[in-house]
Write a protein that holds these residues in place. Structure first.
Motif, mmCIF file in Angstrom:
data_model
loop_
_atom_site.group_PDB
_atom_site.id
_atom_site.type_symbol
_atom_site.label_atom_id
_atom_site.label_comp_id
_atom_site.label_asym_id
_atom_site.label_seq_id
_atom_site.Cartn_x
_atom_site.Cartn_y
_atom_site.Cartn_z
ATOM 1 N N LEU A 77 0.859 -1.183 0.000
ATOM 2 C CA LEU A 77 0.000 0.000 0.000
ATOM 3 C C LEU A 77 0.894 1.231 0.000
ATOM 4 N N ILE A 78 0.911 1.965 -1.125
ATOM 5 C CA ILE A 78 1.790 3.117 -1.284
ATOM 6 C C ILE A 78 0.982 4.404 -1.157
ATOM 7 N N SER A 79 1.414 5.262 -0.270
ATOM 8 C CA SER A 79 0.827 6.591 -0.147
ATOM 9 C C SER A 79 1.902 7.627 -0.423
ATOM 10 N N GLY A 80 1.471 8.859 -0.642
ATOM 11 C CA GLY A 80 2.424 9.922 -0.918
ATOM 12 C C GLY A 80 1.791 10.991 -1.764
ATOM 13 N N PRO A 81 2.438 12.128 -1.898
ATOM 14 C CA PRO A 81 1.875 13.237 -2.680
ATOM 15 C C PRO A 81 1.817 12.895 -4.164
ATOM 16 N N PRO A 82 0.965 13.595 -4.919
ATOM 17 C CA PRO A 82 0.902 13.375 -6.371
ATOM 18 C C PRO A 82 2.272 13.571 -7.014
ATOM 19 N N GLY A 83 2.585 12.731 -7.993
ATOM 20 C CA GLY A 83 3.846 12.861 -8.710
ATOM 21 C C GLY A 83 5.043 12.286 -8.005
ATOM 22 N N SER A 84 4.818 11.531 -6.923
ATOM 23 C CA SER A 84 5.945 10.960 -6.180
ATOM 24 C C SER A 84 6.373 9.600 -6.704
ATOM 25 N N GLY A 85 5.707 9.096 -7.747
ATOM 26 C CA GLY A 85 6.126 7.831 -8.357
ATOM 27 C C GLY A 85 5.368 6.617 -7.884
ATOM 28 N N LYS A 86 4.221 6.820 -7.250
ATOM 29 C CA LYS A 86 3.465 5.675 -6.708
ATOM 30 C C LYS A 86 3.078 4.685 -7.796
ATOM 31 N N SER A 87 2.553 5.183 -8.901
ATOM 32 C CA SER A 87 2.076 4.272 -9.942
ATOM 33 C C SER A 87 3.188 3.802 -10.880
ATOM 34 N N SER A 88 4.375 4.392 -10.783
ATOM 35 C CA SER A 88 5.495 3.958 -11.626
ATOM 36 C C SER A 88 6.225 2.759 -11.038
ATOM 37 N N LEU A 89 6.207 2.630 -9.714
ATOM 38 C CA LEU A 89 6.977 1.571 -9.064
ATOM 39 C C LEU A 89 6.611 0.173 -9.566
ATOM 40 N N PRO A 90 5.323 -0.202 -9.691
ATOM 41 C CA PRO A 90 5.041 -1.573 -10.158
ATOM 42 C C PRO A 90 5.574 -1.862 -11.553
ATOM 43 N N TYR A 91 5.619 -0.836 -12.417
ATOM 44 C CA TYR A 91 6.180 -1.049 -13.750
ATOM 45 C C TYR A 91 7.684 -1.326 -13.673
ATOM 46 N N ALA A 92 8.361 -0.634 -12.749
ATOM 47 C CA ALA A 92 9.796 -0.867 -12.577
ATOM 48 C C ALA A 92 10.066 -2.268 -12.034
ATOM 49 N N VAL A 93 9.246 -2.719 -11.080
ATOM 50 C CA VAL A 93 9.419 -4.055 -10.518
ATOM 51 C C VAL A 93 9.172 -5.114 -11.587
ATOM 52 N N ALA A 94 8.089 -4.948 -12.358
ATOM 53 C CA ALA A 94 7.769 -5.922 -13.405
ATOM 54 C C ALA A 94 8.884 -6.006 -14.443
ATOM 55 N N ARG A 95 9.470 -4.872 -14.783
ATOM 56 C CA ARG A 95 10.546 -4.853 -15.781
ATOM 57 C C ARG A 95 11.793 -5.537 -15.245
ATOM 58 N N GLU A 96 12.217 -5.156 -14.020
ATOM 59 C CA GLU A 96 13.459 -5.725 -13.484
ATOM 60 C C GLU A 96 13.345 -7.225 -13.270
ATOM 61 N N LEU A 97 12.213 -7.691 -12.734
ATOM 62 C CA LEU A 97 12.068 -9.106 -12.393
ATOM 63 C C LEU A 97 11.446 -9.926 -13.528
#
Length: 342
Positions: A77-97
């Motif tokens: 569960l990721i919280s944080g201000p808009p534009g902090s990369g919350k929705s980008s992280l899963p794409y990075a994980v999927a790419r690396e792994l």
């Protein structure tokens, strides 16, 4: 061989997920038969998705908590201000792994659990049956569907329903802006996230004459076999839920998640993000970063506002006065601020 970390935040894809330790006894799942992961997104995938996957710069804290979620088989569960990369992280994980295309469920105030699991169109099935009735005589026993009336032709798995299929490796699922949902949705998710399984009542009722249905999955035209309307995962998916902090969640929901709060980037991290997206900067880039940091201390700004301003500053022919005016407009505070002028 070390089993930590599996996700490292590096740029190069690798097979480290094969080193993922076994699940805790209370998070072991045995769905089957095992399905291979779909191929990684190719050149037909959205350029935006590929870019955000390759340019995301993870912090040490986010790397640690991603690995905790992977090992514990719990949603992140990721919280944080808009534009902090919350929705980008899963794409990075999927790419690396190398975990295949990311499944995405964009939540609204009207979203229900069924929307995430599957979609069923009974009216389309009724219409198909009425058309077929004039051309094809139903089986005398009543057990067979008329042509065009097969229930599997009117069912499609949603993003959550697809992620919970018995894949041999975890799928990555982004449930975006869960805090915008109806109050009941987090509670409705509890049993599915805990048990890693669900039923499709329409298929359970039809199991007597249609024990196996081949359903289309989310984000693809391919189909998978579902036996007697029951789906159970094998490798629990890597689920990322994002929240902008617009509401609180019930304790029962929170304790089933690994929490990660993304904070405003530190100067070094911010410079690394800019380099990843736009390459090495010049003096103008450094000045804009300094201005962004100064203004973000008095009000909320998003990193993509800085990226937009820097990108425009590099357009040939744009005069310095215009660059400064555009930067001022683009880096407007997103919420209350003490100062609003450069």
């Amino acid at each position: 061989m070390s089993t930590w970390p599996v996700y490292t935040g590096t740029e190069e894809p690798h097979d480290g997920v094969s080193r993922l330790p076994g699940p805790p006894p209370w998070r072991a799942f045995d769905g089957g038969p095992a399905l291979p992961l779909p191929l990684q997104e190719d050149d037909s995938a959205s350029p935006d998705r590929k870019h955000r996957a390759s340019t995301y710069r993870a912090t040490r804290e986010s790397i640690e908590l991603v690995n905790a979620a992977l090992v514990l088989r719990r949603p992140l569960l990721i919280s944080g201000p808009p534009g902090s990369g919350k929705s980008s992280l899963p794409y990075a994980v999927a790419r690396e792994l190398k975990l295949g295309p990311v499944l995405r469920w964009n939540v609204t105030s009207r979203s229900t659990l069924q929307d995430g699991l599957y979609q069923y169109d009974p009216m389309a099935r009724l219409y198909a049956a009425s058309k077929a009735a004039g051309r094809v005589r139903p089986a005398e026993s009543g057990d067979g569907d008329p042509a065009g009336d097969a229930i599997e032709d009117h069912l499609r798995l949603g993003p959550l329903g697809t992620a919970l299929l018995p894949y041999e490796r975890p799928r990555v699922l982004l449930i975006d802006e869960i805090d915008k949902s109806d109050l009941d949705l987090p509670n409705d998710l509890l049993n599915v996230l805990e048990e890693g399984q669900y039923e499709i009542p329409e298929l359970v009722r039809a199991a007597r004459h249609t024990p196996t249905a081949r359903l289309m999955v989310s984000g693809s035209e391919s189909r998978v076999a579902v036996d007697r309307g029951r789906v159970r995962c094998r490798a629990f998916p890597f689920i990322v839920l994002t929240s902008n902090g617009e509401r609180e969640f019930p304790p029962a929901f929170l304790r089933r998640c690994v929490p990660l709060h993304l904070r405003r980037p530190e100067p070094d991290h911010l410079e690394a993000i800019v380099r990843a997206h736009l390459g090495e900067g010049d003096g103008e880039t450094k000045r804009m970063i300094e201005t962004f940091l100064e203004r973000s201390s008095t009000g909320e700004l998003a990193t993509d506002q800085l990226l937009n301003a820097i990108y425009l500053s590099r357009i040939p022919g744009l005069e310095a006065e215009s660059r400064q005016a555009l930067a001022a407009s683009l880096m407007t505070h997103l919420g209350p601020a003490e100062f609003h002028d450069f």
